[in-house]
Motif scaffolding. Structure first.
Motif, PDB file in Angstrom:
ATOM      1  N   MET A   1      17.809  60.255  18.134  1.00  0.00           N
ATOM      2  CA  MET A   1      17.559  58.823  18.011  1.00  0.00           C
ATOM      3  C   MET A   1      18.789  58.056  18.456  1.00  0.00           C
ATOM      4  O   MET A   1      19.919  58.456  18.205  1.00  0.00           O
ATOM      5  CB  MET A   1      17.214  58.471  16.557  1.00  0.00           C
ATOM      6  CG  MET A   1      16.870  57.000  16.330  1.00  0.00           C
ATOM      7  SD  MET A   1      16.613  56.626  14.587  1.00  0.00           S
ATOM      8  CE  MET A   1      15.166  57.608  14.277  1.00  0.00           C
ATOM      9  N   ASN A   2      18.565  56.911  19.112  1.00  0.00           N
ATOM     10  CA  ASN A   2      19.658  56.063  19.565  1.00  0.00           C
ATOM     11  C   ASN A   2      20.447  55.568  18.358  1.00  0.00           C
ATOM     12  O   ASN A   2      19.881  55.123  17.367  1.00  0.00           O
ATOM     13  CB  ASN A   2      19.088  54.868  20.353  1.00  0.00           C
ATOM     14  CG  ASN A   2      20.175  54.131  21.110  1.00  0.00           C
ATOM     15  OD1 ASN A   2      21.305  54.051  20.666  1.00  0.00           O
ATOM     16  ND2 ASN A   2      19.801  53.588  22.249  1.00  0.00           N
ATOM     17  N   HIS A   3      21.779  55.663  18.471  1.00  0.00           N
ATOM     18  CA  HIS A   3      22.631  55.257  17.359  1.00  0.00           C
ATOM     19  C   HIS A   3      22.562  53.743  17.132  1.00  0.00           C
ATOM     20  O   HIS A   3      22.952  53.274  16.065  1.00  0.00           O
ATOM     21  CB  HIS A   3      24.083  55.673  17.630  1.00  0.00           C
ATOM     22  CG  HIS A   3      24.264  57.158  17.679  1.00  0.00           C
ATOM     23  ND1 HIS A   3      24.134  57.956  16.576  1.00  0.00           N
ATOM     24  CD2 HIS A   3      24.550  57.983  18.720  1.00  0.00           C
ATOM     25  CE1 HIS A   3      24.360  59.225  16.911  1.00  0.00           C
ATOM     26  NE2 HIS A   3      24.607  59.262  18.212  1.00  0.00           N
ATOM     27  N   ASN A   4      22.078  52.966  18.094  1.00  0.00           N
ATOM     28  CA  ASN A   4      22.023  51.498  17.958  1.00  0.00           C
ATOM     29  C   ASN A   4      20.617  51.013  17.663  1.00  0.00           C
ATOM     30  O   ASN A   4      20.239  49.897  18.020  1.00  0.00           O
ATOM     31  CB  ASN A   4      22.542  50.833  19.239  1.00  0.00           C
ATOM     32  CG  ASN A   4      24.007  51.155  19.500  1.00  0.00           C
ATOM     33  OD1 ASN A   4      24.785  51.245  18.563  1.00  0.00           O
ATOM     34  ND2 ASN A   4      24.349  51.319  20.766  1.00  0.00           N
ATOM     35  N   TRP A   5      19.793  51.930  17.029  1.00  0.00           N
ATOM     36  CA  TRP A   5      18.405  51.515  16.799  1.00  0.00           C
ATOM     37  C   TRP A   5      18.319  50.371  15.795  1.00  0.00           C
ATOM     38  O   TRP A   5      17.421  49.518  15.865  1.00  0.00           O
ATOM     39  CB  TRP A   5      17.571  52.700  16.317  1.00  0.00           C
ATOM     40  CG  TRP A   5      17.944  53.220  14.940  1.00  0.00           C
ATOM     41  CD1 TRP A   5      18.865  54.131  14.640  1.00  0.00           C
ATOM     42  CD2 TRP A   5      17.352  52.811  13.708  1.00  0.00           C
ATOM     43  NE1 TRP A   5      18.929  54.354  13.303  1.00  0.00           N
ATOM     44  CE2 TRP A   5      17.987  53.559  12.689  1.00  0.00           C
ATOM     45  CE3 TRP A   5      16.352  51.897  13.355  1.00  0.00           C
ATOM     46  CZ2 TRP A   5      17.654  53.419  11.349  1.00  0.00           C
ATOM     47  CZ3 TRP A   5      16.031  51.775  12.018  1.00  0.00           C
ATOM     48  CH2 TRP A   5      16.669  52.518  11.024  1.00  0.00           C
ATOM     49  N   GLN A   6      19.312  50.320  14.841  1.00  0.00           N
ATOM     50  CA  GLN A   6      19.281  49.195  13.889  1.00  0.00           C
ATOM     51  C   GLN A   6      19.473  47.864  14.611  1.00  0.00           C
ATOM     52  O   GLN A   6      18.744  46.888  14.365  1.00  0.00           O
ATOM     53  CB  GLN A   6      20.373  49.382  12.818  1.00  0.00           C
ATOM     54  CG  GLN A   6      20.205  50.628  11.960  1.00  0.00           C
ATOM     55  CD  GLN A   6      21.027  51.780  12.473  1.00  0.00           C
ATOM     56  OE1 GLN A   6      21.334  51.823  13.667  1.00  0.00           O
ATOM     57  NE2 GLN A   6      21.360  52.706  11.586  1.00  0.00           N
ATOM     58  N   SER A   7      20.473  47.851  15.510  1.00  0.00           N
ATOM     59  CA  SER A   7      20.705  46.593  16.250  1.00  0.00           C
ATOM     60  C   SER A   7      19.532  46.269  17.163  1.00  0.00           C
ATOM     61  O   SER A   7      19.201  45.096  17.384  1.00  0.00           O
ATOM     62  CB  SER A   7      22.007  46.705  17.060  1.00  0.00           C
ATOM     63  OG  SER A   7      21.917  47.771  17.993  1.00  0.00           O
ATOM     64  N   ARG A  72       6.966  52.368  21.819  1.00  0.00           N
ATOM     65  CA  ARG A  72       8.114  51.868  22.556  1.00  0.00           C
ATOM     66  C   ARG A  72       9.143  51.311  21.593  1.00  0.00           C
ATOM     67  O   ARG A  72       8.874  51.069  20.437  1.00  0.00           O
ATOM     68  CB  ARG A  72       7.677  50.788  23.544  1.00  0.00           C
ATOM     69  CG  ARG A  72       6.669  51.284  24.553  1.00  0.00           C
ATOM     70  CD  ARG A  72       6.419  50.314  25.692  1.00  0.00           C
ATOM     71  NE  ARG A  72       6.407  48.918  25.305  1.00  0.00           N
ATOM     72  CZ  ARG A  72       6.215  47.912  26.138  1.00  0.00           C
ATOM     73  NH1 ARG A  72       6.019  48.166  27.429  1.00  0.00           N
ATOM     74  NH2 ARG A  72       6.223  46.673  25.733  1.00  0.00           N
ATOM     75  N   GLY A  73      10.327  51.132  22.097  1.00  0.00           N
ATOM     76  CA  GLY A  73      11.386  50.524  21.304  1.00  0.00           C
ATOM     77  C   GLY A  73      11.928  51.480  20.257  1.00  0.00           C
ATOM     78  O   GLY A  73      11.986  52.697  20.437  1.00  0.00           O
ATOM     79  N   SER A  74      12.332  50.875  19.139  1.00  0.00           N
ATOM     80  CA  SER A  74      12.954  51.665  18.079  1.00  0.00           C
ATOM     81  C   SER A  74      11.979  52.663  17.468  1.00  0.00           C
ATOM     82  O   SER A  74      12.363  53.774  17.105  1.00  0.00           O
ATOM     83  CB  SER A  74      13.498  50.730  16.994  1.00  0.00           C
ATOM     84  OG  SER A  74      12.450  49.919  16.472  1.00  0.00           O
ATOM     85  N   TRP A  75      10.690  52.281  17.392  1.00  0.00           N
ATOM     86  CA  TRP A  75       9.701  53.226  16.843  1.00  0.00           C
ATOM     87  C   TRP A  75       9.512  54.422  17.764  1.00  0.00           C
ATOM     88  O   TRP A  75       9.308  55.545  17.311  1.00  0.00           O
ATOM     89  CB  TRP A  75       8.370  52.516  16.593  1.00  0.00           C
ATOM     90  CG  TRP A  75       8.369  51.746  15.295  1.00  0.00           C
ATOM     91  CD1 TRP A  75       8.519  50.406  15.149  1.00  0.00           C
ATOM     92  CD2 TRP A  75       8.223  52.301  13.995  1.00  0.00           C
ATOM     93  NE1 TRP A  75       8.503  50.064  13.834  1.00  0.00           N
ATOM     94  CE2 TRP A  75       8.309  51.218  13.083  1.00  0.00           C
ATOM     95  CE3 TRP A  75       8.064  53.582  13.514  1.00  0.00           C
ATOM     96  CZ2 TRP A  75       8.219  51.400  11.712  1.00  0.00           C
ATOM     97  CZ3 TRP A  75       7.955  53.763  12.139  1.00  0.00           C
ATOM     98  CH2 TRP A  75       8.039  52.676  11.255  1.00  0.00           C
ATOM     99  N   GLY A  76       9.595  54.207  19.030  1.00  0.00           N
ATOM    100  CA  GLY A  76       9.525  55.327  19.965  1.00  0.00           C
ATOM    101  C   GLY A  76      10.694  56.280  19.764  1.00  0.00           C
ATOM    102  O   GLY A  76      10.542  57.517  19.809  1.00  0.00           O
ATOM    103  N   ASP A  77      11.902  55.684  19.549  1.00  0.00           N
ATOM    104  CA  ASP A  77      13.067  56.535  19.261  1.00  0.00           C
ATOM    105  C   ASP A  77      12.886  57.327  17.964  1.00  0.00           C
ATOM    106  O   ASP A  77      13.272  58.496  17.879  1.00  0.00           O
ATOM    107  CB  ASP A  77      14.325  55.664  19.175  1.00  0.00           C
ATOM    108  CG  ASP A  77      14.674  55.015  20.496  1.00  0.00           C
ATOM    109  OD1 ASP A  77      14.211  55.534  21.542  1.00  0.00           O
ATOM    110  OD2 ASP A  77      15.409  54.012  20.496  1.00  0.00           O
ATOM    111  N   ILE A  78      12.300  56.672  16.958  1.00  0.00           N
ATOM    112  CA  ILE A  78      12.065  57.367  15.681  1.00  0.00           C
ATOM    113  C   ILE A  78      11.108  58.531  15.867  1.00  0.00           C
ATOM    114  O   ILE A  78      11.346  59.648  15.393  1.00  0.00           O
ATOM    115  CB  ILE A  78      11.533  56.377  14.630  1.00  0.00           C
ATOM    116  CG1 ILE A  78      12.627  55.362  14.250  1.00  0.00           C
ATOM    117  CG2 ILE A  78      11.039  57.123  13.390  1.00  0.00           C
ATOM    118  CD1 ILE A  78      12.158  54.264  13.323  1.00  0.00           C
TER     119      ILE A  78
END
Length: 442
Positions: A1-7, A72-78
């Motif tokens: 997961m991208n470390h900047n998913w919170q931002s 897509r987006g942060s949910w895709g990373d999750i």
């Protein structure tokens, strides 16, 4: 997961709110547009949560995890991160299962019975040999208490203790004609790995060896008695002869007498060992006063010391008696004290002490003699084991004294502790358990 998913999540939320705020200003409906934006974002987030829950539920019921839902987006990373963790966990599980399969295959190939029990002493697993050696049956015996299936009193007592330094010799629960050697290893939170080895052949060989020694010793006693008798007659005849026909005859007769006496002592010790190994350990059991017994042995030891002028001291700190066989105890204690006399130089000190501490009796025989190298101590109680052959020849030892001591103590539930250093003397301690101690009657 991208470390900047919170931002990334915060930026996406800020963009939605900013866009809705701009449209609200244009249409003069800021509150409504903000509420619609929040509702839309909440609905989209809930949809992603439902997709995640459904995917995890479906993947948990399958051995191989499904592909994650498209997002897509942060949910895709999750989704991608969870999928990678699941794949990694699956590979780790496969490796662990492969190790377990190899272990089970190797133990299944063993001819020895292997049984695993949990902290509650319930059987969790056994190999095929256990079914043949112990009579276990699958699946009926799975989860059963092992002491309910193997009920021999010696095994139950051995299993319930926490120290498994020495293996247990026990009859097979399937056939009394077979003998098993049981060893237990503790692991984890009171789990046990139990190994049963068929020891029947070795047991038979040991029994044959004991019977052979006993029979040969018994058969040798009669001819040796005859030889000894004739040698005594011959020695007496030589003494009264004014001039022996052969000059070396007196010396030869003397040496023959010495060797015949030595052989007689060996045969007596062998017969004593044979009796200790075969006789009932509960025979002639009575309270034995060690102070009285040791005092008589000390007088014999002083006679044995003769001109060596040993200083023999007996200290008695307690009057507790030992529940046992008086004749056997005398044999063991006299062996220890006489050994101290034999191996202590002239003018040396020998101390005997009887005391009771923490419900355990201690009889210690200590000397300041020649001592023993520590490497020999584990084998001292073996039959005919000799630290120095020349030393035994000079002292007349048979090499069976400490073997007799060991067997007597085993029959009295006691142990022998040995401490020694070359040139610093030796210490032999007989340790008697509380069950063998008897308070002296008033």
């Amino acid at each position: 997961m991208n470390h900047n998913w919170q931002s990334s999540v915060l930026k996406r939320l800020a963009a939605v709110l900013g866009l809705s705020f701009a449209f609200g200003i244009i249409f003069d409906q800021v509150t409504i547009f903000l509420l619609l934006a929040c509702a839309f974002y909440l609905a989209w987030t809930l949809r992603q949560l439902f997709m995640l829950g459904s995917w995890l539920e479906n993947s948990s019921s399958l051995s191989d995890p499904q592909e994650p839902p498209t997002s897509r987006g942060s949910w895709g990373d999750i989704f991608d991160s969870i999928y990678r963790l699941m794949r990694k966990q699956e590979k780790l599980r496969d490796r662990l299962q492969a190790v377990i399969d190899r272990i089970q295959q190797s133990t299944s190939a063993l001819q020895d019975a292997v049984v695993m029990t949990n902290r509650h002493s319930l059987i969790e697993w056994w190999n095929p040999a256990a079914e043949h050696i112990l009579g276990l049956r699958s699946p009926d015996d799975h989860g059963q208490l092992i002491t309910n299936l193997i009920r021999h009193p010696r095994f139950v007592s051995y299993f319930e203790q926490k120290s498994y330094q020495d293996p247990l010799d026990m009859p097979s629960p399937v056939s009394e004609q077979r003998t098993l050697l049981c060893s237990i290893t503790l692991y984890g939170p009171d789990n046990r790995l139990i190994l049963f080895r068929d020891n029947t052949r070795i047991h038979h060989l040991e029994q044959m060896s004991k019977d052979f020694v006993a029979n040969v010793s018994h058969e040798l006693r009669t001819p040796l008695t005859v030889i000894t008798g004739y040698l005594e007659t011959l020695a007496h005849s030589v003494e009264i002869m004014p001039q022996p026909p052969v000059p070396v005859l007196p010396k030869a007769v003397g040496q023959m007498q010495s060797q015949s006496h030595r052989m007689s002592n060996i045969i007596d010790d062998l017969l004593t060992l044979s009796k200790l190994e075969t006789a009932d350990s509960q025979q002639d059991i009575q309270p034995v006063s060690l102070p009285l017994l040791i005092n008589t042995i000390v007088e014999d030891a002083k006679s044995l010391s003769g001109n060596k002028n040993h200083k023999i001291i007996f200290n008695c700190a307690h009057e507790d008696q030992i529940l046992g066989n008086k004749k056997e105890l005398r044999s063991a204690i006299s062996n220890l004290i006489f050994n101290a006399v034999k191996y202590t130089p002239e003018g040396g000190n020998i101390s005997i002490r009887w005391t009771v501490s923490l419900n355990t009796g201690y009889l210690t025989v200590k000397d300041d003699g020649i001592g023993i190298d520590p490497q020999h101590i584990p084998r001292l109680t073996e039959r005919f084991y000799r630290v120095d052959k020349s030393r035994h020849a000079s002292t007349g030892g048979t090499g069976l004294g400490l073997a007799i001591v060991k067997h007597v103590l085993l029959r009295h539930d006691a142990t022998l502790l040995i401490k020694s250093r070359p040139g610093r003397g030796s210490s032999f301690t007989c340790q008697f358990p509380h069950s063998r101690l008897v308070k002296k009657a008033a």
